[in-house]
Design a protein around this motif. Structure first.
Motif, mmCIF file in Angstrom:
data_model
loop_
_atom_site.group_PDB
_atom_site.id
_atom_site.type_symbol
_atom_site.label_atom_id
_atom_site.label_comp_id
_atom_site.label_asym_id
_atom_site.label_seq_id
_atom_site.Cartn_x
_atom_site.Cartn_y
_atom_site.Cartn_z
ATOM 1 N N GLN A 199 0.832 -1.201 0.000
ATOM 2 C CA GLN A 199 0.000 0.000 0.000
ATOM 3 C C GLN A 199 0.869 1.256 0.000
ATOM 4 O OE1 GLN A 199 -2.339 -0.619 3.537
ATOM 5 N NE2 GLN A 199 -3.990 -1.657 2.439
ATOM 6 N N ALA A 200 1.921 1.244 0.823
ATOM 7 C CA ALA A 200 2.815 2.400 0.881
ATOM 8 C C ALA A 200 3.506 2.625 -0.464
ATOM 9 C CB ALA A 200 3.847 2.206 1.986
ATOM 10 N N ALA A 201 4.003 1.558 -1.066
ATOM 11 C CA ALA A 201 4.736 1.676 -2.321
ATOM 12 C C ALA A 201 3.864 2.228 -3.439
ATOM 13 C CB ALA A 201 5.311 0.326 -2.720
ATOM 14 N N SER A 202 2.592 1.871 -3.430
ATOM 15 C CA SER A 202 1.689 2.312 -4.485
ATOM 16 C C SER A 202 0.975 3.612 -4.132
ATOM 17 C CB SER A 202 0.650 1.231 -4.778
ATOM 18 O OG SER A 202 -0.138 0.955 -3.623
ATOM 19 N N ALA A 203 1.338 4.196 -2.978
ATOM 20 C CA ALA A 203 0.723 5.456 -2.518
ATOM 21 C C ALA A 203 -0.793 5.324 -2.406
ATOM 22 C CB ALA A 203 1.101 6.620 -3.420
ATOM 23 N N THR A 204 -1.236 4.166 -1.927
ATOM 24 C CA THR A 204 -2.666 3.925 -1.682
ATOM 25 C C THR A 204 -2.833 3.494 -0.225
ATOM 26 O OG1 THR A 204 -2.422 1.646 -2.485
ATOM 27 C CG2 THR A 204 -3.195 3.305 -4.060
ATOM 28 N N PRO A 205 -2.672 4.412 0.723
ATOM 29 C CA PRO A 205 -2.714 4.051 2.143
ATOM 30 C C PRO A 205 -4.061 3.496 2.558
ATOM 31 C CG PRO A 205 -2.835 6.424 1.878
ATOM 32 C CD PRO A 205 -2.510 5.864 0.527
ATOM 33 N N GLN A 206 -4.012 2.663 3.589
ATOM 34 C CA GLN A 206 -5.239 2.098 4.136
ATOM 35 C C GLN A 206 -6.173 3.216 4.596
ATOM 36 O OE1 GLN A 206 -6.344 -1.073 4.312
ATOM 37 N NE2 GLN A 206 -8.239 -0.259 5.156
ATOM 38 N N SER A 207 -7.415 3.182 4.180
ATOM 39 C CA SER A 207 -8.389 4.182 4.614
ATOM 40 C C SER A 207 -8.881 3.856 6.015
ATOM 41 C CB SER A 207 -9.578 4.204 3.646
ATOM 42 O OG SER A 207 -10.632 4.988 4.171
ATOM 43 N N GLN A 208 -8.948 4.860 6.875
ATOM 44 C CA GLN A 208 -9.515 4.663 8.217
ATOM 45 C C GLN A 208 -10.989 5.016 8.238
ATOM 46 O OE1 GLN A 208 -7.774 2.952 10.053
ATOM 47 N NE2 GLN A 208 -5.736 3.306 9.166
ATOM 48 N N ALA A 209 -11.493 5.647 7.183
ATOM 49 C CA ALA A 209 -12.921 5.948 7.084
ATOM 50 C C ALA A 209 -13.674 4.748 6.535
ATOM 51 C CB ALA A 209 -13.159 7.173 6.207
ATOM 52 N N HIS A 210 -13.074 4.061 5.569
ATOM 53 C CA HIS A 210 -13.673 2.869 4.971
ATOM 54 C C HIS A 210 -12.763 1.697 5.345
ATOM 55 C CE1 HIS A 210 -14.928 6.308 2.452
ATOM 56 N NE2 HIS A 210 -16.109 5.727 2.539
ATOM 57 N N LYS A 211 -13.229 0.846 6.272
ATOM 58 C CA LYS A 211 -12.351 -0.117 6.922
ATOM 59 C C LYS A 211 -11.927 -1.273 6.027
ATOM 60 C CE LYS A 211 -12.918 2.197 10.758
ATOM 61 N NZ LYS A 211 -11.865 3.003 11.345
ATOM 62 N N LYS A 212 -12.597 -1.471 4.901
ATOM 63 C CA LYS A 212 -12.256 -2.580 4.039
ATOM 64 C C LYS A 212 -10.805 -2.451 3.583
ATOM 65 C CE LYS A 212 -13.643 -4.976 -0.213
ATOM 66 N NZ LYS A 212 -14.579 -4.988 -1.359
ATOM 67 N N ILE A 213 -10.028 -3.543 3.710
ATOM 68 C CA ILE A 213 -8.628 -3.524 3.343
ATOM 69 C C ILE A 213 -8.501 -3.545 1.822
ATOM 70 C CG2 ILE A 213 -6.443 -4.775 3.470
ATOM 71 C CD1 ILE A 213 -7.359 -5.826 6.187
ATOM 72 N N ALA A 214 -7.724 -2.592 1.304
ATOM 73 C CA ALA A 214 -7.550 -2.483 -0.146
ATOM 74 C C ALA A 214 -6.699 -3.638 -0.673
ATOM 75 C CB ALA A 214 -6.896 -1.158 -0.475
#
Length: 338
Positions: free
Chosen positions: A323-338
């Motif tokens: 997630q960090a490498a792709s600049a798509t951090p885990q959302s804390q508003a929408h809990k579903k894991i990307a």
């Protein structure tokens, strides 16, 4: 709840003086953890020293481009502070992953660092607990230990540190500024909390009569390539089974700098300089991330009910780094894991 005295500190020096005068005293600001412990008779302070009105609520830029955060800044204010959102979004994400909005409104930065384990045996005064009553034993060793530590444990204690904020601060390389009777001192966040060893009743390296006055963040906030991933039994208001603070500086697909810290797995936020060093100069790939996870989890020890945490932590590290490498951090508003 036992009877106690109440004092309101007029300044930091007054708070230190009041602490020195009463070894059984406790500081209180938001009180989101301490009051619960008092209700359960786990904590029985002789005096509460109210520091909630001390002038420790500023967020200020430092001369080197970092930030200094007052110990009484509420968690919610910090998470939504413009400078934190822009320059240290990993910290904002970790704060928003913890507790509820109501608790974050009350809880202070310093109090978050000082919160105690949520081990059920620690809260149950009818059971032996070395953290609560040194020398009585650790009920979790042979008890229900699904939520307990897999790293840095001892035969005296396998409790975990509950803080999400501390995991991000450890990854960012934060410093803790402390006031004491003889002046001030500074300690790295990674050295602030202790491993249990044979003194599990001591959660931190804060000395007698010392008070946290500020947290300092270094200039590099890893504002683009970061993620805070928290794995828990339910999607809201639950403590971490495993959490990961991951941050990268990328040059194309090559890793220039890496930061990794785990929560929910030890008596303190768990960071490995060896694991971070192994990522430098490497391509941002799942294989390299898996190697770093293996280094981070070296020495992990499973108990009767928490062996699943080892594999869970490894997969969470790889996922957070991806997630960090792709600049798509885990959302804390929408809990579903990307």
């Amino acid at each position: 709840m036992n009877n106690f005295q109440y004092s309101r500190a007029s300044d930091v020096a007054d708070a230190i003086r009041l602490l020195a005068a009463d070894p059984g005293a406790k500081l209180i600001a938001g009180g989101t953890n301490l009051i619960d412990l008092m209700k359960e008779n786990v904590e029985r302070p002789s005096r509460l020293i109210d520091i909630s009105r001390l002038p420790l609520r500023d967020v200020e830029e430092t001369a080197d481009g970092g930030l200094r955060i007052g110990a009484l800044v509420p968690n919610s204010d910090l998470a939504y502070h413009p400078l934190i959102e822009q320059r240290y979004p990993l910290l904002a994400s970790a704060i928003l992953a913890g507790a509820s909005a109501q608790l974050r409104n009350m809880a202070s930065v310093g109090g978050n660092l000082m919160q105690r384990t949520r081990c059920p045996y620690f809260y149950d005064t009818t059971t032996p607990c070395n953290k609560r009553s040194p020398g009585t034993g650790c009920s979790a060793l042979d008890g229900l230990n699904r939520n307990h530590a897999i790293l840095g444990t001892s035969n005296s204690c396998i409790a975990t540190n509950p803080s999400d904020m501390s995991v991000a601060l450890a990854a960012l390389g934060a410093l803790v500024h402390i006031a004491r009777p003889s002046g001030q001192r500074t300690i790295a966040l990674t050295d602030f909390h202790r491993l249990p060893e044979d003194k599990p009743h001591l959660d931190t390296n804060l000395g007698s009569g010392e008070i946290i006055i500020a947290i300092e963040l270094p200039p590099n906030g890893f504002a683009r390539n970061y993620s805070y991933l928290k794995i828990r039994d339910r999607l809201s208001y639950a403590f971490a089974l495993v959490s990961v603070a991951a941050a990268l500086d990328l040059e194309g697909n090559a890793i220039g700098e890496a930061r990794l810290a785990l929560g929910g797995v030890a008596h303190k936020p768990w960071r490995s300089l060896e694991a971070e060093a192994a990522l430098r100069g490497q391509a941002a790939t799942p294989d390299h991330f898996g190697r770093a996870a293996d280094l981070l989890l070296q020495g992990a020890m499973a108990r009767s009910h928490n062996g699943f945490k080892i594999d869970l932590a490894r997969r969470a590290v790889v996922r957070a780094l991806m997630q960090a490498a792709s600049a798509t951090p885990q959302s804390q508003a929408h809990k579903k894991i990307a």
